[in-house]
Motif scaffolding. Structure first.
Motif, mmCIF file in Angstrom:
data_model
loop_
_atom_site.group_PDB
_atom_site.id
_atom_site.type_symbol
_atom_site.label_atom_id
_atom_site.label_comp_id
_atom_site.label_asym_id
_atom_site.label_seq_id
_atom_site.Cartn_x
_atom_site.Cartn_y
_atom_site.Cartn_z
ATOM 1 N N ALA A 60 -5.194 18.503 -26.611
ATOM 2 C CA ALA A 60 -5.589 17.489 -27.887
ATOM 3 C C ALA A 60 -6.029 17.946 -28.908
ATOM 4 C CB ALA A 60 -6.739 16.779 -27.139
ATOM 5 N N PHE B 244 -11.724 10.934 -22.418
ATOM 6 C CA PHE B 244 -10.893 10.489 -23.395
ATOM 7 C C PHE B 244 -10.850 11.430 -24.888
ATOM 8 C CE2 PHE B 244 -10.411 6.619 -26.401
ATOM 9 C CZ PHE B 244 -9.194 6.608 -26.074
ATOM 10 N N GLN C 18 -7.849 13.650 -24.416
ATOM 11 C CA GLN C 18 -6.563 13.095 -24.136
ATOM 12 C C GLN C 18 -5.749 12.753 -25.508
ATOM 13 O OE1 GLN C 18 -8.609 10.453 -21.548
ATOM 14 N NE2 GLN C 18 -8.146 11.824 -19.816
ATOM 15 N N ASP C 19 -4.619 13.578 -25.631
ATOM 16 C CA ASP C 19 -3.948 13.214 -26.703
ATOM 17 C C ASP C 19 -2.687 14.250 -26.787
ATOM 18 O OD1 ASP C 19 -4.186 12.167 -30.149
ATOM 19 O OD2 ASP C 19 -2.667 13.557 -29.371
ATOM 20 N N GLY D 82 -0.063 13.941 -28.829
ATOM 21 C CA GLY D 82 0.689 13.678 -29.930
ATOM 22 C C GLY D 82 1.097 14.746 -30.727
ATOM 23 N N ASP E 194 4.695 14.835 -31.226
ATOM 24 C CA ASP E 194 5.314 13.932 -32.003
ATOM 25 C C ASP E 194 5.162 14.635 -33.508
ATOM 26 O OD1 ASP E 194 4.833 10.772 -30.831
ATOM 27 O OD2 ASP E 194 3.996 12.443 -29.930
ATOM 28 N N TYR F 101 3.469 10.161 -25.744
ATOM 29 C CA TYR F 101 3.678 8.654 -26.043
ATOM 30 C C TYR F 101 5.102 8.222 -25.972
ATOM 31 C CZ TYR F 101 -0.938 9.601 -28.565
ATOM 32 O OH TYR F 101 -2.439 9.726 -28.834
ATOM 33 N N TRP G 274 6.852 6.037 -27.308
ATOM 34 C CA TRP G 274 7.803 5.789 -28.375
ATOM 35 C C TRP G 274 8.765 7.049 -28.910
ATOM 36 C CZ3 TRP G 274 3.078 3.474 -28.095
ATOM 37 C CH2 TRP G 274 1.976 4.272 -28.271
ATOM 38 N N TYR H 210 1.877 7.984 -21.985
ATOM 39 C CA TYR H 210 0.538 8.062 -22.312
ATOM 40 C C TYR H 210 0.473 6.809 -23.338
ATOM 41 C CZ TYR H 210 -4.231 8.839 -23.752
ATOM 42 O OH TYR H 210 -5.527 8.870 -24.142
ATOM 43 N N LYS H 211 -0.180 5.696 -23.251
ATOM 44 C CA LYS H 211 -0.491 4.482 -24.135
ATOM 45 C C LYS H 211 -1.965 4.539 -24.605
ATOM 46 C CE LYS H 211 -0.345 0.997 -20.802
ATOM 47 N NZ LYS H 211 0.467 -0.331 -20.362
ATOM 48 N N GLU H 212 -2.431 5.566 -24.562
ATOM 49 C CA GLU H 212 -3.963 5.813 -25.203
ATOM 50 C C GLU H 212 -4.888 5.107 -24.323
ATOM 51 O OE1 GLU H 212 -3.850 7.666 -27.795
ATOM 52 O OE2 GLU H 212 -5.845 7.229 -28.394
ATOM 53 N N GLU H 213 -4.577 5.305 -23.034
ATOM 54 C CA GLU H 213 -5.709 4.712 -22.282
ATOM 55 C C GLU H 213 -6.534 5.872 -21.396
ATOM 56 O OE1 GLU H 213 -7.056 2.025 -22.146
ATOM 57 O OE2 GLU H 213 -5.795 0.818 -23.327
ATOM 58 N N GLY H 214 -7.458 6.185 -21.708
ATOM 59 C CA GLY H 214 -8.135 7.604 -20.999
ATOM 60 C C GLY H 214 -9.663 7.372 -20.623
ATOM 61 N N THR H 215 -10.127 8.418 -19.729
ATOM 62 C CA THR H 215 -11.467 8.273 -19.628
ATOM 63 C C THR H 215 -11.552 9.540 -18.619
ATOM 64 O OG1 THR H 215 -13.498 7.313 -18.944
ATOM 65 C CG2 THR H 215 -11.407 6.841 -17.856
ATOM 66 N N ASP I 143 -6.011 7.822 -11.080
ATOM 67 C CA ASP I 143 -6.279 6.912 -12.031
ATOM 68 C C ASP I 143 -5.803 7.040 -13.358
ATOM 69 O OD1 ASP I 143 -7.813 4.330 -11.810
ATOM 70 O OD2 ASP I 143 -9.591 5.445 -12.754
#
Ligand SMILES: Cc1ncc(C[n+]2csc(CCOP(=O)(O)OP(=O)(O)O)c2C)c(N)n1
Ligand SMILES: Cc1ncc(C[n+]2csc(CCOP(=O)(O)OP(=O)(O)O)c2C)c(N)n1
Ligand SMILES: [Mg+2]
Ligand SMILES: [Mg+2]
Lengths: 829, 829
Positions: free
Chosen positions: A506, A553, A556-557, A559, A562, A713, A715, A735-740, A746
């Motif tokens: 991240a 969160f 978590q990335d 990208g 990309d 991601y 796409w 990964y569609k940007e749902e994190g924690t 989970d």
């Protein structure tokens, strides 16, 4: 100001004795060089023709579009002239790093005076026509960039994005004990974050084994449109700041007092520079004698007017000594006679007639100032690192393989295995390879390297119970600044060495823009014949999006991948090895490669090993491939569905889904394809690694559903494959940007990347299953609900997931040979 | 250490008189609070049950997965306790910013002690069951994150990516004259670039109109796995560094001397904090009396052991006072009896029996330390900025319209026009709106705002001839650090105000990761009912990829848009207004919006105006639309080809191509569609702005070729549209990473985005034209060759391109009303 005590026997390469203060004619020469460099700089910015002003200046001689930066240039030229003198006297190999690289004309002018420019660009001859071409090409279509760039001989530091001058300089100095790096820092640049922390590099430099950096703060008072902070605090504050950063500042002020002759200014600066260099020589001598304590290195505060020697006022407004000198001060030189006149007067103030002979050649007395050959800053091989680059000696990575009796039959933390190999890479290459990280080398699981090396650290050392693996010299460079370690590594690579950077996935976005600039540098150098290829910039991102169990969160990335693939295909490579042996094979490849940026993402938590070493090598060589052992194809028929995967966590979920499918739908023909080299997905026309269409269609089919589980991601996979025949049948999960902060399973469920959802996807996409398998579909939904509820109750993953192993490995699991794969190690385990 | 001189009449909100040193029972209370907070912190990290240790600790009481960070937490708790006392005494509104936000348990514990936590989360009651739930939820599936997060009451600063504590703190302080921001900086964090420059924020703070920031350097000596630089330089060096940064450092050291009682440590710190706060009060009083010169603000160096009050050693290794205390020191608490015992001893060392009553409620003597209501740091409305947010008063943007007699019938530098409107936005909102930029507000063409405001600057001021538009108070904040200005703006927005940031498109990547964190914050707050919406974060990128005439390749990168659209659709908006009136309309919308990140890209060089204001408003409201005047459709029939465009430069090229087509192929039915709101291209299911499929197919057709000219990397358009019916017929042109210093038209040609190439694309894609129009195709190729050759010869664009206007505007052009559109202004023009 202090006087230096020069030791009797200076260190090799660091002469201090016998350096004489400049004779009067040397001062004349310095000034003539400076005037020549300034003249050639102004000429580049403004002149299309009449290069030596042998005729009166007319509007036609002026460029139609005036593009460039004047303000910083005379300062850079002044320093170049003085460094030249010092280098020649001391025979001191030197790299010149200019933070304000927008002063491109200055560096080009100096390289032209040096002679290097004409050696490298045969068209830019040492005569009137050469000067004309030199001027014309600058910032001109088909010519050269306005900033210091790869095209500029002697540069390792592109002008443009400010902030990295000192990090680059220190990176160049590491393991170059005889090298001086003179690093100019703009006072505006000094306001950037990366620059503000990079002063602390002095706590990481070893005075014996590494070279020396002489930072020169170019305090010209202004940036684009504002005064600078450092120019507008009291001198004592600036003094304290530099002392607080651990330097001994030498203050110089010149160019403000109209009554002081230029020669006197030169005399004062030459003396000051000598003093600073003598001090460095003394430090090097002490270090050679074994004193490795952190020295207080000198630095110079160079307070001079912005646009020094330019027109004092334009249109009644103060120009020299103000931000108005930043760019092109005479915007209308071509259009108004007044401005044209100012320009001509300005140019003539350098007395070109005293600088060039009748053929337009710079007078030999002037060029005599410069050192010769490789000692010229514009010709130093250190600034064309590929010239010095040697292959790494690499131990055979196969010998570091983990044992994989059957797929999934053992587990490993992949980067920890890589660390074992890197340990021997370090052993075999004790001077040309370093590992860089922002306080995360252990967290990212490379700590095996401490068996053979330490973290280099030259601040206070308290003792081994808290300062484990720290030493005055070591191959691991850690500071809590992604900018700093990235900058160091770039400087290290650009001067012909090798390395890797490990960081959290991240937070590697922190250096997105630095990556951009480096990738651009590589792209441009590919087209410059005299620039030799350098070692690739290698990333290892092992704390990745799926296993931020500790952090949640904000960590978590995925990208960065990309971001990277936006750069030129010939530069970037992205690898997602699914296990330890594939990581070894991948990294061996990366450390052998040249002129790339290699991004390798590989998780650090315990994870199943799928491939034994021979299979791993084959798989990595292909870059992707069918895992026949995982699928249920029948030879000679097209599969009903393809399960694709890229990344360690998606691979495990795909295999778990394949396991369910083979149990629940034994007749379904499933093909499993794993992708290590992401660029294989792209069209062969788009990327050199791209798979030809025919081969691609064979692997993924042209008409069967492809359920693709991807690390990042989703796409991006569409983007890479949208030209492929079967693309309409691709369904990508990622990964569609749902994190924690939650359990590993989970996390995949939150993003619908889990095994159960993949089975649902298969049912939904394979035409024959839609209505017939509604029952299985429902059971999969229920399994998700159950798994989620378990986490809420127990704080852990449900045993059927946590203890899942690939069926072939059940024996190993039962006999305890397969470790838990969903445990979470801490940062220092 | 100095004694402060407290003025007789302190400024409102800044009491210094009558503040008494703590009584002995106050010291007891401080210590009890600290113990309670530490107990609650450790409990969160480790305990699943038995929250008050009323029974003996067993393995079942311990969480199965131990996730969190202990090391920084006791320090944060200590400071919280002492700030509480000071706030209560002084009735001082205070925001607490914690750089080491990985110490999440501490902030949660304090908010629980405050009472706020139970007010906000009704399930976490003030009794034993509440404590149990508090512990259990931490870092637990379905619970709360391990770091300080939006879920944490009182926070404006997410833990995670380190480096922005001080920038956020100063951003919060601007225009909050009565606010104290206590900002803890980790000594590891202090090594990051952004943090290293953010100390200089003090040169931009107005002591009367802004609040005060009290930086507290949390010198606990270590980061994850290493000592910190600032802990390992001599104290004098650190002192000089802070003085050099313009602060007066107060040094505190506590927790190392075992012979010193905790109460004595508290007494010393309370006295020191009082002194520092008195000094701030004195500064505020002087400022209230009109002395606005830059004060030397106090800061505190807080040297305490990492993991203070935790187990001294674990497994024979020094833990407290070392990096080993960073995360979860007892990894095996559940698994080994020894560790379990250490944990129990540790927990009991806080004497929970003295802290909680029989019902598990914290004793009132302890909570009495805290201030009440909004003065609690966990409850301050400043940390839930939406509570304080007021709509901006916005002048009617229509009144700032440029005159557009016919499409292309006038030219403007769009951001300069926007600047006129912003001038009045500032006039109408003198305390709640600021503009931020890294030395580029003028370069990006917003300088009209200086008609009404200045750049705020509190370093030395030399006079108006060089320091134009600078003042002690002003609405424009400029420092050469993208990190700093981004951080300031975030802090400003999070505390309930409005603003925008203007930067170069390429260099906005510098804050990619900061954008990430802010976007994540917004996403999470959307699901937290008690968090109120805040104003959107607005970018204006007007020095964009296509017009880097001065700067070249290093400044060419349109990838920030790609980066942004990876974040949640409900958060991000991207606008590419093609001209001045659409920019006005777009920005009016942005400044009214909430909870978004709005990215607006609009070039700064002179460019044609296409739409008059009524059309612009309609067009922006739709977000995209057919420009009927530009096409050659026949009503009632489907066009042969659609020319799409997004971005000012692509729009001009598309119109120029449409012009060629209507002249050369008058029978071809061409539709021109311009896109302002990029998210309209996406599926309505993917983005709230997404166009429904039916409408989309109507606009772009389902089967005709669409030649789309896009501002950025072309694949983004494919990504946004790949689900659309007609996607296979889309051919996108954009930036494909070919750049340099050259003319504007040469730049578009390098990337095949030019008018001639677009015509070629039409010929290649419209089936009927392929063979019939080979002649026109060849002429287009020749036109490219000619245009390129012209640039090489003249350094400028070929007149047929440079002077091109939309045919309807030929009259205006002939009468001189249309300015040249390919001129290049400098940075300060
Ligand atoms: C990171 C970054 N932000 C903004 C810019 C735009 N920019 C170009 S030059 C400049 C001013 C530089 O001032 P300084 O470093 O003092 O150089 P000098 O005065 O010697 O020209 C700025 C802000 C940039 N190049 N890089
Ligand atoms: C930019 C960034 N890089 C790396 C990390 C990983 N990380 C988390 S905590 C930490 C150490 C922090 O040390 P410090 O600021 O001193 O905090 P403390 O000692 O109070 O825990 C690091 C490196 C991070 N959070 N952010
Ligand atoms: Mg400057
Ligand atoms: Mg620390």
């Amino acid at each position: 100001m202090t006087t230096s005590t020069v030791p009797e026997t200076p260190a090799a390469g660091w002469r201090a004795t016998g350096v004489a203060p400049p004779e009067p004619e040397e001062l004349e020469r310095l000034d003539a060089w400076w005037r020549a460099a300034n003249y050639l700089s102004v000429g580049q910015i403004y002149l299309l023709d009449n290069p030596l002003l042998r005729e009166k200046l007319t509007p036609e001689h002026v460029k139609p579009r005036l593009l460039g930066h004047w303000g910083t240039t005379p300062g850079l030229n002044f320093l170049y002239a003085h460094l030249n003198r010092a280098i020649a006297q001391r025979q001191q190999p030197t790299v010149y790093v200019t933070g304000p690289g927008h002063g491109g004309p200055g560096l080009v002018a100096s390289a032209y005076l040096d002679g290097t420019y004409s050696e490298v660009y045969s068209d830019i001859t040492q005569d009137t026509e050469g000067v004309r071409r030199l001027f014309r090409q600058f910032s001109f279509p088909g010519g050269i960039p306005s900033h210091v760039a790869p095209e500029t001989p002697g540069s390792i530091h592109e002008g443009g994005e400010l902030g990295y001058a000192l990090s680059h300089a220190y990176g160049a100095a590491f393991d170059n004990p005889d090298l001086l790096v003179a690093a100019v820092v703009g006072d505006g640049e000094a306001e950037t974050g990366p620059l503000a922390t990079s002063w602390h590099s002095n706590k990481f430099l070893n005075p014996a084994q590494d070279g020396a950096v002489l930072p020169i703060l170019h305090l010209n008072g202004y940036k684009i449109a504002n005064p600078t902070v450092l120019a507008r605090i009291p001198q004592e504050e600036l003094h304290d700041l530099m002392v607080g950063y651990g330097y001994k500042p030498y203050f110089f002020e010149g160019g403000f007092d109209e009554d002081e002759s230029p020669l006197e200014v030169h005399r004062r600066f030459a003396a000051l520079l000598d003093e600073a260099l003598d001090e460095i020589a003394a430090i090097k001598a002490r270090a050679a004698d074994g004193d490795l304590t952190r020295p207080t290195w000198p630095m110079i505060v160079f307070r001079t007017p912005k646009g020094w020697s330019g027109p004092a006022e334009i249109d009644g407004k103060k120009t020299t000594g103000s931000w108005r000198a930043h760019q092109v001060p005479l915007a209308n030189a071509r259009d108004t006679p007044e401005h044209l006149q100012v320009l001509e007067t300005w140019l003539r103030s350098y007395r070109p007639e005293e600088l060039f002979d009748d053929e337009g050649r710079v007078l030999p007395e002037i060029t005599a100032l410069a050192p010769h050959g490789d000692l010229r800053m514009s010709a130093t091989p250190h600034a064309n690192g590929g010239l010095l680059l040697k292959d790494l000696r690499l131990p055979d990575f196969r010998e570091y393989a983990v044992d994989v009796p059957v797929p999934g039959g053992s587990t490993a933390e992949a980067p920890r295995v890589l660390g074992q190999w890197l340990t021997d890479v370090i052993r075999l290459n004790p001077h040309t390879f370093r590992i860089f990280g922002p306080d995360e080398v252990a967290s990212n699981r490379l700590q095996a390297v401490y068996e053979t090396t330490d973290k280099q650290w030259n601040a206070e050392y308290l003792g081994p119970d808290v300062d484990e693996h720290m030493a005055r010299a070591g191959r691991v460079m850690e500071m809590l600044s992604e900018h700093q370690v990235q900058g160091w590594l770039e400087g290290y690579l650009l001067t012909g060495r090798h390395g890797l950077l490990t960081s959290y996935e991240a937070f590697i976005h922190i250096i997105d823009s630095m990556f951009n600039q480096h990738a651009k540098w590589l792209k441009v150098t590919n087209d410059i014949p005299w620039r030799r290829p350098i070692a690739s910039l290698n990333y290892l991102l092992s704390s990745h999006v799926w296993r931020q169990d500790h952090n949640g969160f904000s960590h978590q990335d995925p990208g960065f991948i990309d971001h990277v693939v936006n750069k030129k295909a010939e530069i970037v490579r992205v690898y997602l090895p699914p296990d330890a042996n594939t990581l070894l094979s991948t990294y061996d490849h990366c450390l052998r490669s040249r002129q790339y940026v290699n991004v390798v993402v590989s998780g650090k938590q315990p994870s199943p090993n799928w491939l034994d070493m021979p299979s791993a090598v084959e798989h990595c060589t292909r870059g992707l491939g069918i895992w026949e052992w995982a699928g249920t194809e029948e030879p000679g028929t097209t599969p009903d569905v393809v399960l694709g995967c890229a990344g360690d966590v998606p691979t495990m979920e795909v295999l778990a889904a394949a396991d369910i499918l083979r149990r629940e739908l034994p007749d379904l023909k499933v093909r499993v394809v794993n992708v290590v080299d992401l660029m294989r997905l792209q069209d062969a026309k788009e990327h050199p690694h791209g798979l030809p269409d025919r081969e691609f269609d064979g692997l993924f089919t042209a008409d069967r559903p492809v359920i693709f589980a991807y690390h990042g991601y989703p796409w991006l996979i569409h983007r890479l494959t949208y030209r492929r025949t079967g693309h309409d049948h691709w369904h990508v999960r990622g990964y569609k940007e749902e994190g924690t902060t939650t359990t590993p399973f989970d996390m995949v469920m939150l993003n619908d990347l889990d095994r159960y959802h993949l089975v649902i996807d298969v049912i939904d996409r394979v035409p024959s299953l839609g209505t017939t398998q509604a029952g299985l579909r429902q059971r999969m939904q229920d399994a998700r609900v159950r798994a989620r509820a378990w986490t809420r109750e127990h704080g852990d993953d449900i045993p059927e997931v946590r203890d899942w192993v690939w069926p072939d490995a059940q024996d190993q699991a039962d006999s305890g040979q397969v470790g838990a794969t969903l445990g979470t190690g801490g940062d220092n385990e």
